[in-house]
Design an enzyme around this catalytic site. Structure first.
Site, PDB file in Angstrom:
ATOM      1  N   CYS A  26       0.866  -1.174   0.000  1.00  0.00           N
ATOM      2  CA  CYS A  26       0.000   0.000   0.000  1.00  0.00           C
ATOM      3  C   CYS A  26       0.905   1.227   0.000  1.00  0.00           C
ATOM      4  O   CYS A  26       2.044   1.166  -0.464  1.00  0.00           O
ATOM      5  CB  CYS A  26      -0.946  -0.027   1.197  1.00  0.00           C
ATOM      6  SG  CYS A  26      -0.120  -0.126   2.797  1.00  0.00           S
ATOM      7  N   VAL A  27       0.468   2.336   0.554  1.00  0.00           N
ATOM      8  CA  VAL A  27       1.254   3.574   0.492  1.00  0.00           C
ATOM      9  C   VAL A  27       2.512   3.487   1.345  1.00  0.00           C
ATOM     10  O   VAL A  27       3.555   4.009   0.973  1.00  0.00           O
ATOM     11  CB  VAL A  27       0.393   4.773   0.946  1.00  0.00           C
ATOM     12  CG1 VAL A  27       1.211   6.061   0.952  1.00  0.00           C
ATOM     13  CG2 VAL A  27      -0.811   4.925   0.033  1.00  0.00           C
TER      14      VAL A  27
END
Length: 467
Positions: A26-27
């Site tokens: 993810c981020v």
């Protein structure tokens, strides 16, 4: 940083490439589904320069690396032979290792997280309306729009926009729930909106109608069914969405594609609608009232104890992922009573974790840790606590404990003073805009506790430990 070396080190520490069932990111984190998490060498993993922390949740092993770096490390891992996967692939692989409770919690999370932006936005807008319409904020015993009536229509429009997400909440839940259960999400929207149709008695007027013996009814072949809506209710639409999705799937698997449009939707909605108004709605409406009445009674009779326990438990719920279940409880409380006393505790708990992380930032001489704790502390102040929790506080343990104790103390104070939120907003410093204006003073007292106490205590302990 030698990214290739870091990727190789991560693979070695987690038991090698053959221990990975699926991998994505993810981020800020690598999200891995591992065949055997016992093979992970935690000590070696966290020695790596790129790794800021790691944790296991909902069948996934997640490694905190940081924004901008995680995708580069992931690319190096794929270059070493790790197959690329989507988040859904990782979720599917992880679900196989979950127990029934974890699966139930994940299901609730998957239903409510997609609609959270709409709910939080509505909460912030309701906060603006509270400021405009609240008495005693700018003038003694009068609101801003009473003193300046030319602002009244603007405030009314803001309130209408803010209330929309809550008035039509079953429509949002119906869309997300039916989609999660594998049915047609558009039918889920129709189901949710059907439960708040204007021809039905508004759920908030039901109590008064019962007293006046004026509840409207249907007469279906001698069966009397109350003609009531389910505004602000969570449980009826959740169960109805599950039934609708299963009927939809059943029919689509048995009716030819060429005539599905004529039969699947009408049959699924009709059957679900009858079942909902006859049985699902009344049963779940009663259960929802029972849960909220029980919570209210406990916090009324044992306010200090309730606040202390929930304030201390909430960070642990976040660690396990169980905090998502309480989003449904908050929404149910707002639907039944107009306010929630649980959400203000959540906001203070998040701030407390952020303050502890910032205490580490000021105390440490490690530049990498200073950057991580600073950014994650600010993130927690804005309602996202995972970077602070897993990257800093749980890693060193004492910041987590200090934050937990601080949030428990602050929660006890605001619960004794009956601080209430009118909506769900940003679970951090901006959360004050969701608090009833008359409760701002005591919420600010609680906020002062979780801003100062965890920061100072963590700073002093970190200096002593020389981290």
């Amino acid at each position: 940083m030698n990214l290739k070396k870091e990727a190789k080190g991560i693979l070695d520490a987690i038991g090698g490439q053959e221990n990975i069932a699926a991998a994505t990111h993810c981020v800020t984190r690598l999200r891995l589904s591992l065949h055997d998490e016992s093979k992970v060498n935690q000590e070696e993993l966290e020695k790596l320069e790129s790794v800021k922390g790691s944790f296991s949740t909902n069948g996934q092993f997640q490694i905190v690396i940081g924004q901008g770096t995680v995708d580069k490390v992931y690319k190096e891992m794929t270059a070493l032979g790790v197959g690329e996967a989507s988040k859904d692939d990782v979720k599917s692989a992880s679900a196989e290792k979950m127990n029934p409770l974890q699966k139930a919690i994940k299901t609730l999370a998957d239903i409510f997280i997609p609609i959270l932006p709409a709910i939080v936005t509505a909460g912030l807008l309701m906060g603006i309306y509270n400021i405009l319409g609240g008495t005693g904020i700018f003038f003694d015993e009068k609101s801003l729009i009473e003193v300046y009536p030319q602002w009244a229509d603007l405030a009314n429009m803001i309130n209408l926009i803010a209330n929309t997400a809550f008035v039509f909440l079953p429509g949002l839940i119906g869309w997300s729930a039916v989609k999660k259960f594998g049915g047609n999400p558009l039918l889920g929207i129709v189901l949710g909106l059907m439960l708040v149709h204007p021809d039905l008695l508004n759920a908030w007027a039901y109590g008064e109608a019962v007293k006046n013996n004026s509840v409207p009814t249907w007469d279906l072949f001698g069966l009397t069914i109350e003609k009531i809506g389910y505004q602000g209710q969570v449980l009826p639409v959740l169960l109805a969405s599950y039934v609708l999705a299963k009927i939809d799937i059943f029919l689509r698997n048995r009716i030819p594609d060429s005539i599905q449009l004529l039969f699947v939707g009408p049959i699924a909605l009709l059957v679900t609608g009858f079942l909902t108004f006859i049985a699902i709605g009344p049963l779940m409406f009663g259960l929802g009232n029972l849960i909220t009445d029980g919570l209210v009674a406990v916090f009324d009779q044992f306010a200090a104890l309730g606040g202390l326990i929930y304030g201390a438990l909430y960070p642990l719920l976040v660690v396990t992922g169980m905090h998502h279940t309480f989003l449904a409880v908050d929404i149910q409380l707002i639907g039944n009573t107009g306010t929630t006393f649980l959400w203000p505790i959540l906001a203070l708990s998040n701030i407390s974790q952020g303050s502890a992380a910032l205490g580490v930032m000021v105390a440490t001489k490690d530049e990498n840790l200073k950057g991580l704790s600073g950014s994650s502390g600010v993130s927690a102040y804005l309602g996202i606590t995972e970077p602070a929790l897993f990257g800093v506080n749980l890693r060193y343990k004492f910041p987590f404990v200090v934050a937990l104790v601080s949030s428990a103390i602050a929660a006890t104070v605001i619960t004794i003073m009956n601080v209430q939120a009118s909506s769900i907003g940003v679970g951090g410093v901006p959360g004050i805009f969701s608090i009833l204006p008359q409760d701002w003073l005591w919420f600010l007292v609680g906020m002062a506790i979780v801003l100062a106490l965890p920061f100072i205590a963590t700073f002093l302990i970190a200096k002593q430990k020389k981290i």
